[in-house]
Design a protein around this motif. Sequence first.
Motif, PDB file in Angstrom:
ATOM      1  N   ARG A  36       2.565  -1.451   0.381  1.00 37.02           N
ATOM      2  CA  ARG A  36       1.831  -2.304   1.349  1.00 37.02           C
ATOM      3  C   ARG A  36       0.913  -3.270   0.608  1.00 37.02           C
ATOM      4  O   ARG A  36       0.832  -3.251  -0.610  1.00 37.02           O
ATOM      5  CB  ARG A  36       0.973  -1.442   2.257  1.00 37.02           C
ATOM      6  CG  ARG A  36       1.771  -0.478   3.058  1.00 37.02           C
ATOM      7  CD  ARG A  36       0.977  -0.052   4.256  1.00 37.02           C
ATOM      8  NE  ARG A  36       1.374   1.278   4.680  1.00 37.02           N
ATOM      9  CZ  ARG A  36       1.062   1.775   5.859  1.00 37.02           C
ATOM     10  NH1 ARG A  36       0.342   1.072   6.709  1.00 37.02           N
ATOM     11  NH2 ARG A  36       1.442   2.994   6.182  1.00 37.02           N
ATOM     12  N   ASP A  37       0.139  -4.065   1.387  1.00 29.14           N
ATOM     13  CA  ASP A  37      -0.780  -5.025   0.743  1.00 29.14           C
ATOM     14  C   ASP A  37      -2.216  -4.494   0.709  1.00 29.14           C
ATOM     15  O   ASP A  37      -3.158  -5.229   0.410  1.00 29.14           O
ATOM     16  CB  ASP A  37      -0.717  -6.404   1.424  1.00 29.14           C
ATOM     17  CG  ASP A  37      -1.095  -6.345   2.898  1.00 29.14           C
ATOM     18  OD1 ASP A  37      -1.491  -5.249   3.374  1.00 29.14           O
ATOM     19  OD2 ASP A  37      -0.988  -7.380   3.580  1.00 29.14           O
ATOM     20  N   ARG A  38      -2.395  -3.252   1.074  1.00 31.25           N
ATOM     21  CA  ARG A  38      -3.710  -2.596   0.926  1.00 31.25           C
ATOM     22  C   ARG A  38      -3.491  -1.102   0.755  1.00 31.25           C
ATOM     23  O   ARG A  38      -2.424  -0.578   1.088  1.00 31.25           O
ATOM     24  CB  ARG A  38      -4.619  -2.894   2.116  1.00 31.25           C
ATOM     25  CG  ARG A  38      -4.154  -2.319   3.414  1.00 31.25           C
ATOM     26  CD  ARG A  38      -4.980  -2.875   4.570  1.00 31.25           C
ATOM     27  NE  ARG A  38      -4.482  -2.376   5.837  1.00 31.25           N
ATOM     28  CZ  ARG A  38      -5.113  -1.484   6.590  1.00 31.25           C
ATOM     29  NH1 ARG A  38      -6.276  -1.000   6.208  1.00 31.25           N
ATOM     30  NH2 ARG A  38      -4.611  -1.093   7.731  1.00 31.25           N
TER      31      ARG A  38
ATOM     32  N   TRP B  39       1.627  -5.389  -5.302  1.00 33.14           N
ATOM     33  CA  TRP B  39       1.532  -5.102  -3.856  1.00 33.14           C
ATOM     34  C   TRP B  39       2.881  -5.314  -3.162  1.00 33.14           C
ATOM     35  O   TRP B  39       3.753  -6.012  -3.680  1.00 33.14           O
ATOM     36  CB  TRP B  39       0.493  -6.028  -3.200  1.00 33.14           C
ATOM     37  CG  TRP B  39      -0.897  -5.863  -3.729  1.00 33.14           C
ATOM     38  CD1 TRP B  39      -1.592  -6.743  -4.499  1.00 33.14           C
ATOM     39  CD2 TRP B  39      -1.784  -4.758  -3.514  1.00 33.14           C
ATOM     40  NE1 TRP B  39      -2.848  -6.260  -4.788  1.00 33.14           N
ATOM     41  CE2 TRP B  39      -2.994  -5.039  -4.185  1.00 33.14           C
ATOM     42  CE3 TRP B  39      -1.678  -3.541  -2.815  1.00 33.14           C
ATOM     43  CZ2 TRP B  39      -4.084  -4.166  -4.185  1.00 33.14           C
ATOM     44  CZ3 TRP B  39      -2.763  -2.682  -2.810  1.00 33.14           C
ATOM     45  CH2 TRP B  39      -3.946  -2.988  -3.494  1.00 33.14           C
ATOM     46  N   ASP B  40       3.002  -4.741  -1.998  1.00 33.89           N
ATOM     47  CA  ASP B  40       4.196  -4.918  -1.139  1.00 33.89           C
ATOM     48  C   ASP B  40       5.490  -4.605  -1.883  1.00 33.89           C
ATOM     49  O   ASP B  40       6.528  -5.204  -1.585  1.00 33.89           O
ATOM     50  CB  ASP B  40       4.270  -6.365  -0.608  1.00 33.89           C
ATOM     51  CG  ASP B  40       3.107  -6.687   0.296  1.00 33.89           C
ATOM     52  OD1 ASP B  40       2.806  -5.873   1.182  1.00 33.89           O
ATOM     53  OD2 ASP B  40       2.471  -7.753   0.100  1.00 33.89           O
TER      54      ASP B  40
ATOM     55  N   ASN C 198       9.975  -6.725  -4.266  1.00 37.00           N
ATOM     56  CA  ASN C 198       8.939  -7.113  -3.313  1.00 37.00           C
ATOM     57  C   ASN C 198       9.548  -7.042  -1.909  1.00 37.00           C
ATOM     58  O   ASN C 198      10.577  -7.675  -1.632  1.00 37.00           O
ATOM     59  CB  ASN C 198       8.433  -8.534  -3.617  1.00 37.00           C
ATOM     60  CG  ASN C 198       7.281  -8.922  -2.715  1.00 37.00           C
ATOM     61  OD1 ASN C 198       7.426  -9.010  -1.495  1.00 37.00           O
ATOM     62  ND2 ASN C 198       6.128  -9.131  -3.326  1.00 37.00           N
TER      63      ASN C 198
END
Length: 333
Positions: free
Chosen positions: A197-199, A220-221, A240
């Motif tokens: 994920r992005d967090r 990320w991702d 990605n």
Amino acid sequence: MSVVSIKPKIISKKEIKEEIIYDAIIIGGGPAGLTAGIYLSRARINTLLIEKAMPGGQAVLTEIIENYPGFPEGIDGPELMQKMEEQAVRFGLKIEYGEATEVRIKEGKEAKVKIVKINNQEYNTLTIILASGAEASKLDIPGEEELRGRGVSYCATCDAPFFKGQKIIVIGGGDTAIEEALYLTKFVRELTIIHRRDRLRATKILQERVVANKKINFAWDSVVTKILGKEKVEGVLIQNKKTGEEKEISCQGVFVFVGYIPNSKFLKELVKLDKRGYILTDANMMTSQEGIYACGDVRKKILRQVVTACGEGATAAFAAQKYIEELKGVSYK
Ligand code: NAP
């Protein structure tokens, strides 16, 4: 699941003498099982704890536990668990090494005697406390199994020194991944956290520390689709998820921390599980089977911590004690 009120039939003294060996068998010697052992031993309940490796559970693999109350500077996992074991043994808990491979109800008995199969030997008991914990999930990607122990690891405390001065990756975004990544930076030169994920999922205080750490960078991702290398890890292939772009990252180590799976397979269909295999209980830790309780990481719940495992172990032990006393007709009313 609603709280079940149990009124067990009183068991005859003859039946106890002929059939029963233990009042309680605890399966698993992590914080939940050891706490249950402390409580049952202090209640003078004839209890056996079975542990397949060494007592302490996952907590033994944790360098420092910062959120167990009473230790403002934190306490190292092995030390805390050793103290719990010592405490249980001091009150008379019997601990045996072995693996419980089967649990069943002895059919045709007026009182429900349970059987636990340990190392091919069968033990009778009136109650069982399931505290068998959980084990690290695998990614099931090419290279993972082949390179396990040759650069692929699931335990930073065990393997970190092998990666001194090297470049490694950590997969996952939960508390375990972030805590272990921070620990690994004491040894490695560079570390990339790969998260889908992005967090991050991890607790905020861990996020603050990981972002501030100069040795750590992020992808990320992204997911790892393949671990590369012949004799040992040489890199990973990542993708990605948003752009579909693929790239290789060279590294010497891959640490996988993508959650846990509960150790409940040996129970087959004896007690109710959720679809991921976690045991369902009521508020008194009783499972769908009378006299069988569950606590700790193997139980379905919202928070998996040493402190919650201990609380549940105490509750399970107390509920089991009440059940045993009613069964024997000696409860204090
Ligand atoms: P977790 O909270 O379930 O996190 C697993 C992480 O791995 C998540 O970020 C998840 O991504 C990712 N993931 C899962 N499957 C994946 C896959 N196939 N590919 C890539 N990434 C994948 O597990 P955990 O971190 O081991 O923690 C387990 C429990 O123990 C939690 O309740 C945690 O709070 C607790 N714990 C607490 C402490 C502490 O309090 N100090 C320390 C360690 C663990 P998503 O976020 O996208 O799902």
